[in-house]
Write an enzyme that holds these catalytic residues in place. Sequence first.
Site, mmCIF file in Angstrom:
data_model
loop_
_atom_site.group_PDB
_atom_site.id
_atom_site.type_symbol
_atom_site.label_atom_id
_atom_site.label_comp_id
_atom_site.label_asym_id
_atom_site.label_seq_id
_atom_site.Cartn_x
_atom_site.Cartn_y
_atom_site.Cartn_z
ATOM 1 N N ARG A 15 64.633 -8.458 10.840
ATOM 2 C CA ARG A 15 62.982 -8.221 9.717
ATOM 3 C C ARG A 15 63.352 -7.190 9.461
ATOM 4 O O ARG A 15 63.942 -5.819 9.191
ATOM 5 C CB ARG A 15 62.317 -7.797 11.491
ATOM 6 C CG ARG A 15 61.885 -8.620 12.257
ATOM 7 C CD ARG A 15 61.463 -8.197 13.909
ATOM 8 N NE ARG A 15 62.347 -8.029 14.264
ATOM 9 C CZ ARG A 15 61.957 -7.198 15.621
ATOM 10 N NH1 ARG A 15 60.499 -7.190 16.057
ATOM 11 N NH2 ARG A 15 62.968 -6.482 16.274
ATOM 12 N N LYS A 74 63.638 -1.387 13.893
ATOM 13 C CA LYS A 74 64.133 -0.558 15.034
ATOM 14 C C LYS A 74 64.361 0.748 15.553
ATOM 15 O O LYS A 74 64.009 1.499 14.175
ATOM 16 C CB LYS A 74 65.235 -1.467 15.595
ATOM 17 C CG LYS A 74 65.012 -3.231 16.223
ATOM 18 C CD LYS A 74 63.693 -2.940 17.425
ATOM 19 C CE LYS A 74 65.293 -2.546 18.446
ATOM 20 N NZ LYS A 74 63.920 -2.889 20.016
ATOM 21 N N TYR A 93 59.907 1.260 16.512
ATOM 22 C CA TYR A 93 59.900 1.368 18.113
ATOM 23 C C TYR A 93 61.085 2.072 18.333
ATOM 24 O O TYR A 93 62.301 2.060 17.489
ATOM 25 C CB TYR A 93 60.214 -0.133 17.942
ATOM 26 C CG TYR A 93 59.627 -1.397 17.901
ATOM 27 C CD1 TYR A 93 58.278 -1.085 18.544
ATOM 28 C CD2 TYR A 93 59.270 -2.195 17.009
ATOM 29 C CE1 TYR A 93 56.678 -1.512 18.607
ATOM 30 C CE2 TYR A 93 58.140 -2.734 16.629
ATOM 31 C CZ TYR A 93 56.856 -2.974 17.603
ATOM 32 O OH TYR A 93 55.688 -4.040 18.048
ATOM 33 N N HIS A 95 61.538 3.080 21.931
ATOM 34 C CA HIS A 95 61.908 3.169 23.400
ATOM 35 C C HIS A 95 63.062 4.045 23.888
ATOM 36 O O HIS A 95 63.993 3.982 24.471
ATOM 37 C CB HIS A 95 62.617 1.920 23.025
ATOM 38 C CG HIS A 95 61.738 0.722 22.868
ATOM 39 N ND1 HIS A 95 60.384 0.295 23.371
ATOM 40 C CD2 HIS A 95 61.171 -0.322 21.852
ATOM 41 C CE1 HIS A 95 59.909 -1.168 23.249
ATOM 42 N NE2 HIS A 95 60.374 -1.020 22.297
ATOM 43 N N GLU A 117 55.647 2.006 19.548
ATOM 44 C CA GLU A 117 54.951 0.919 21.250
ATOM 45 C C GLU A 117 53.876 1.867 22.378
ATOM 46 O O GLU A 117 53.164 1.666 22.971
ATOM 47 C CB GLU A 117 55.983 0.831 21.987
ATOM 48 C CG GLU A 117 57.340 2.381 22.194
ATOM 49 C CD GLU A 117 57.792 2.798 21.620
ATOM 50 O OE1 GLU A 117 58.942 3.422 22.176
ATOM 51 O OE2 GLU A 117 57.969 2.035 20.102
ATOM 52 N N ASP A 196 50.772 -9.859 38.431
ATOM 53 C CA ASP A 196 50.376 -8.810 37.944
ATOM 54 C C ASP A 196 49.745 -7.730 39.396
ATOM 55 O O ASP A 196 49.566 -8.383 39.884
ATOM 56 C CB ASP A 196 49.357 -8.310 36.891
ATOM 57 C CG ASP A 196 49.634 -7.593 35.654
ATOM 58 O OD1 ASP A 196 50.553 -7.414 34.962
ATOM 59 O OD2 ASP A 196 48.764 -6.308 36.287
ATOM 60 N N VAL A 237 57.612 -6.700 32.373
ATOM 61 C CA VAL A 237 56.409 -6.060 32.548
ATOM 62 C C VAL A 237 56.870 -4.412 32.153
ATOM 63 O O VAL A 237 57.728 -3.888 31.706
ATOM 64 C CB VAL A 237 57.076 -4.988 34.204
ATOM 65 C CG1 VAL A 237 56.948 -6.295 34.910
ATOM 66 C CG2 VAL A 237 58.181 -4.749 34.610
ATOM 67 N N ILE A 267 63.881 -6.213 28.792
ATOM 68 C CA ILE A 267 65.327 -5.280 28.176
ATOM 69 C C ILE A 267 65.314 -3.573 27.564
ATOM 70 O O ILE A 267 65.807 -3.403 27.746
ATOM 71 C CB ILE A 267 66.691 -6.432 28.255
ATOM 72 C CG1 ILE A 267 68.305 -5.452 27.892
ATOM 73 C CG2 ILE A 267 66.132 -6.768 27.264
ATOM 74 C CD1 ILE A 267 68.386 -5.278 29.264
ATOM 75 N N ASP A 268 64.208 -3.730 26.384
ATOM 76 C CA ASP A 268 64.833 -2.894 25.099
ATOM 77 C C ASP A 268 63.695 -1.752 26.506
ATOM 78 O O ASP A 268 64.050 -0.293 25.766
ATOM 79 C CB ASP A 268 63.880 -2.824 24.084
ATOM 80 C CG ASP A 268 61.878 -3.499 24.382
ATOM 81 O OD1 ASP A 268 61.352 -3.250 25.978
ATOM 82 O OD2 ASP A 268 61.268 -3.808 23.648
ATOM 83 N N ASN A 298 65.721 -7.215 21.154
ATOM 84 C CA ASN A 298 64.335 -8.043 20.043
ATOM 85 C C ASN A 298 64.620 -9.408 19.435
ATOM 86 O O ASN A 298 64.723 -8.995 18.115
ATOM 87 C CB ASN A 298 65.533 -7.014 18.483
ATOM 88 C CG ASN A 298 67.114 -7.717 18.082
ATOM 89 O OD1 ASN A 298 67.202 -7.421 18.954
ATOM 90 N ND2 ASN A 298 67.577 -7.629 16.875
ATOM 91 N N MET A 299 64.147 -9.738 20.714
ATOM 92 C CA MET A 299 63.541 -11.275 20.633
ATOM 93 C C MET A 299 62.747 -11.413 19.027
ATOM 94 O O MET A 299 63.338 -12.638 19.203
ATOM 95 C CB MET A 299 63.003 -11.612 21.436
ATOM 96 C CG MET A 299 63.857 -11.416 23.163
ATOM 97 S SD MET A 299 62.761 -12.040 24.919
ATOM 98 C CE MET A 299 62.209 -13.631 24.171
#
Length: 369
Positions: A15, A74, A93, A95, A117, A196, A237, A267-268, A298-299
Amino acid sequence: MVVGIPRETKEGENRVSLTPRAVGVLRAAGARVVVEAGAGERSGFPDSAYEKAGASVAGDPSSAWEADLVIKVKEPLPAEYRYLSTRSTIFTYLHLAAVPSLGDELLDRKVAAIAYETVSSAGELPLLRPMSEVAGKLAVQAGARGLEVESGGMGVLLPGVEGADPSRVCVIGAGASGRGAAQVAAGIGARVTVLDISKEALDRVRRETGGAVETLLSTPETLEKAVVASELVISTVLVVGERAPVLISRDLLRKMKRGAVLVDVSIDQGGSAETSRPTTHAAPYYLEEGIVHYCVANMPAAVPRTSTVALSRATLPYIERIVRMGVRPALREDAGLREGLNTFGGKLTCAGVARALGKEYTPPEPLLR
């Protein structure tokens, strides 16, 4: 104000942070924009498109990194830490809960760092939502491929065919990622259960899927039952700013069907399974305890054109406001943008990140006066 767009260097990251159209908007707002050569190529945006929009294209990465406002997709990698300084504000992002070393670098170098995020608006996360939706929808594709024998899976289709029942899909979390996954999985004919802790979130996913999914309030008991019964488990989640909670222990994993698939979208933020570890688009799957794991951090980079356009559209109003007002005034005026400020002047200014890193939290308001 100078806006810099570096080329992404994370493995498999295709990206770019802004489209040429967005660059044109920033130029009209009075910004000078510097794009590192090749930054948009893998998303289908050549250097010439950025030049046509009014940007300068630079062969040296430092030219983009030395801008007043650096826009990325990222988090900076260790090789890029040398570019971080008090001179520039970085918007990307981050994280940080999953990358404590980067948090330390940002604090030591007194960098103003705004994380997509954790930016909020009316109780939502507007800059996380588009990529979460992409990741949720991709999770079903990744899970379907993981169920194939060559990936280590049990060799079943998600939708049913004549004489064979559809597979069961368990989606943990009914946020943007979870809803996206549920919509795609139900749409191709899988039997879908969404869990949820929020009744309102479950009501929403039920509405958006036309009642095609089963919804359950998440408890240890309902979670275990749904996970064990499923061929594909997708965990989405999120706790804003913090590490993802570990909901799937190794013991629970051992109770799953052999050859089932776990796609850990979380996972991120560190991952929500005890056995999760980051993988890449080049080598996305691994087998542990007989379960195929897909843990690509980074799907959305797998579909860079779609992802870049969606991300750029979401971030542009915030970036344009910063360009017109300046970083500090924009942060002072917009409480939601201020929620995105993770570090400033050597202080941790996001409560969730501070908790995750075990460091002192400093409210940002006094620092921005």
